[in-house]
Write an enzyme that holds these catalytic residues in place. Sequence first.
Site, PDB file in Angstrom:
ATOM      1  N   GLU A   1       0.832  -1.214   0.000  1.00  0.00           N
ATOM      2  CA  GLU A   1       0.000   0.000   0.000  1.00  0.00           C
ATOM      3  C   GLU A   1       0.866   1.263   0.000  1.00  0.00           C
ATOM      4  O   GLU A   1       0.783   2.084   0.915  1.00  0.00           O
ATOM      5  CB  GLU A   1      -0.880   0.024   1.267  1.00  0.00           C
TER       6      GLU A   1
ATOM      7  N   ARG B   1       3.085  20.085   6.270  1.00  0.00           N
ATOM      8  CA  ARG B   1       4.122  19.158   6.730  1.00  0.00           C
ATOM      9  C   ARG B   1       5.247  19.842   7.527  1.00  0.00           C
ATOM     10  O   ARG B   1       5.656  19.329   8.564  1.00  0.00           O
ATOM     11  CB  ARG B   1       4.695  18.344   5.568  1.00  0.00           C
TER      12      ARG B   1
ATOM     13  N   CYS C   1      -1.526  33.952  10.317  1.00  0.00           N
ATOM     14  CA  CYS C   1      -1.217  34.646  11.556  1.00  0.00           C
ATOM     15  C   CYS C   1      -0.837  33.706  12.678  1.00  0.00           C
ATOM     16  O   CYS C   1      -1.524  33.592  13.688  1.00  0.00           O
ATOM     17  CB  CYS C   1      -2.394  35.510  11.957  1.00  0.00           C
ATOM     18  N   GLU C   2       0.180  32.932  12.494  1.00  0.00           N
ATOM     19  CA  GLU C   2       0.833  32.249  13.615  1.00  0.00           C
ATOM     20  C   GLU C   2       2.272  31.899  13.248  1.00  0.00           C
ATOM     21  O   GLU C   2       2.588  31.709  12.073  1.00  0.00           O
ATOM     22  CB  GLU C   2       0.047  31.037  14.099  1.00  0.00           C
TER      23      GLU C   2
HETATM   24  C1  LIG Z   1      -0.719   5.916   5.491  1.00  0.00           C
HETATM   25  C2  LIG Z   1      -0.886   4.488   5.159  1.00  0.00           C
HETATM   26  C3  LIG Z   1      -0.269   3.951   4.015  1.00  0.00           C
HETATM   27  C4  LIG Z   1       0.637   4.749   3.127  1.00  0.00           C
HETATM   28  O1  LIG Z   1       1.793   5.140   3.743  1.00  0.00           O
HETATM   29  P1  LIG Z   1       2.975   5.827   2.865  1.00  0.00           P
HETATM   30  O2  LIG Z   1       3.997   6.176   3.850  1.00  0.00           O
HETATM   31  O3  LIG Z   1       2.372   7.014   2.209  1.00  0.00           O
HETATM   32  O4  LIG Z   1       3.430   4.804   1.882  1.00  0.00           O
HETATM   33  C5  LIG Z   1      -0.528   2.636   3.720  1.00  0.00           C
HETATM   34  N1  LIG Z   1      -1.336   1.857   4.494  1.00  0.00           N
HETATM   35  C6  LIG Z   1      -1.939   2.346   5.593  1.00  0.00           C
HETATM   36  C7  LIG Z   1      -2.826   1.465   6.388  1.00  0.00           C
HETATM   37  C8  LIG Z   1      -1.748   3.669   5.964  1.00  0.00           C
HETATM   38  O5  LIG Z   1      -2.336   4.144   7.061  1.00  0.00           O
END
Ligand SMILES: *Cc1c(COP(=O)(O)O)cnc(C)c1O
Length: 421
Positions: free
Chosen positions: A275, A314, A346-347
Amino acid sequence: MDHFLYRNGVLHAEDVAIPDIAAAVGTPFYAYSAATLTRHYHLFTEALSPLPHMVCFAIKSLSNVAVLKLLGDLGAGMDVVSGGEYRRARAAGVPGERIVFSGVGKTREEMRLALTGGIRQFNVESEPEMRALSEVAVSLGVVAPITVRVNPDVDARTHEKIATGKKENKFGIPIARASEVYAEAARLPGIEVIGIDVHIGSQLTELEPFEQAYLKVADLTRRLRSEGHDIRRLDLGGGLGIPYTRSNEAPPLPTDYGALIKRTVGDLGCEVEIEPGRLISGNAGLLVAGVIYVKNGEGRDFLILDAAMNDLVRPSMYGAHHDIVPVVEAPAASPTHAYDVVGPVCETGDTFAKAREMPLVAEGDLVAFRSAGAYGAVMASEYNTRPLVPEVLVKGDHFAVIRERPSFDEILNRDTIPAWL
Ligand SMILES: *Cc1c(COP(=O)(O)O)cnc(C)c1O
């Protein structure tokens, strides 16, 4: 590698000059490169071949429907963490069989949405969630395919806000309790156990934590099989980090990550899912901003941009570094200057960089934040009633606005004044 390069001294996204986009769209804006997204997706599919696998893009890193369509058309699956993201994946034309549903707080309504619309699997994170899912599935006359997310208690050695695989984190079930939880899952009428899920955090810059986690998953696979469960799919999560500076960082490559996966779980006969979010989308995006003022302070000079923490959070949220470069390249050997790069909000948290050495810039110039594709636009807000920043997709010499900047009328019309006021 990305496709944001200088040509004749002007920063381009693929074949399009950034100032041309700025002239058409105004600043600030996000620009994404289709070629970079495509390339990064293919790095993963190549790294995992010939294992049976699916690369499920983590939508939460960059969720514009046009981007999802691009990746979906390449064959990507999608990892969603909310009903809203599920709707985005479907709106991009991704079939339910390619969507996995993660997250610790899925509501019954979200479960119904995915069960009726089609789903590849739910990555279940707790026993109460598993019981609720079984009830919802039974009420719909279907069976929900699941993996259980296990928490392997490994230290991902990343920023504390994005580490998820330690026992004190809210994610998954303790791996030591897996047998018990899988036994209950097997008894629930609306649940079909198909595999195991793990995700230990984001922006990992070493392979070792993955190795520790995946070895634990391999052991668990054998154990659960010996207990009678048909473990046939392993979802190994996302989290591979990217270089945020051009110079010194060298996070592991997808090929090394793929080799690690084959080494640790490749002999189990399972289909493998990953993922990735950031590694696909991070370096595929820029945030382009204009310089409003250069302000000389006491002992420091401020570069005040028209982008702010609400557009790219970020740096203020995670202390993250983004390279900031002038869109018109400074001639070689020209002097640099140390700027505190800030936005108009404004911070004091609205600071992108302190004492950043960069080429001299002037009012009206354009600058670009590199590596802003992931966790950029998706985390934007309208704090200070600053319109959500628009998004542009570039492909070759084409570009298109894929999310418009809202007008102030649209923003103000979302508020209503009660009749009794
Ligand atoms: C955030 C997340 C990802 C992706 O993470 P990356 O660092 O963007 O690759 C994949 N799986 C789950 C369950 C997440 O919470």
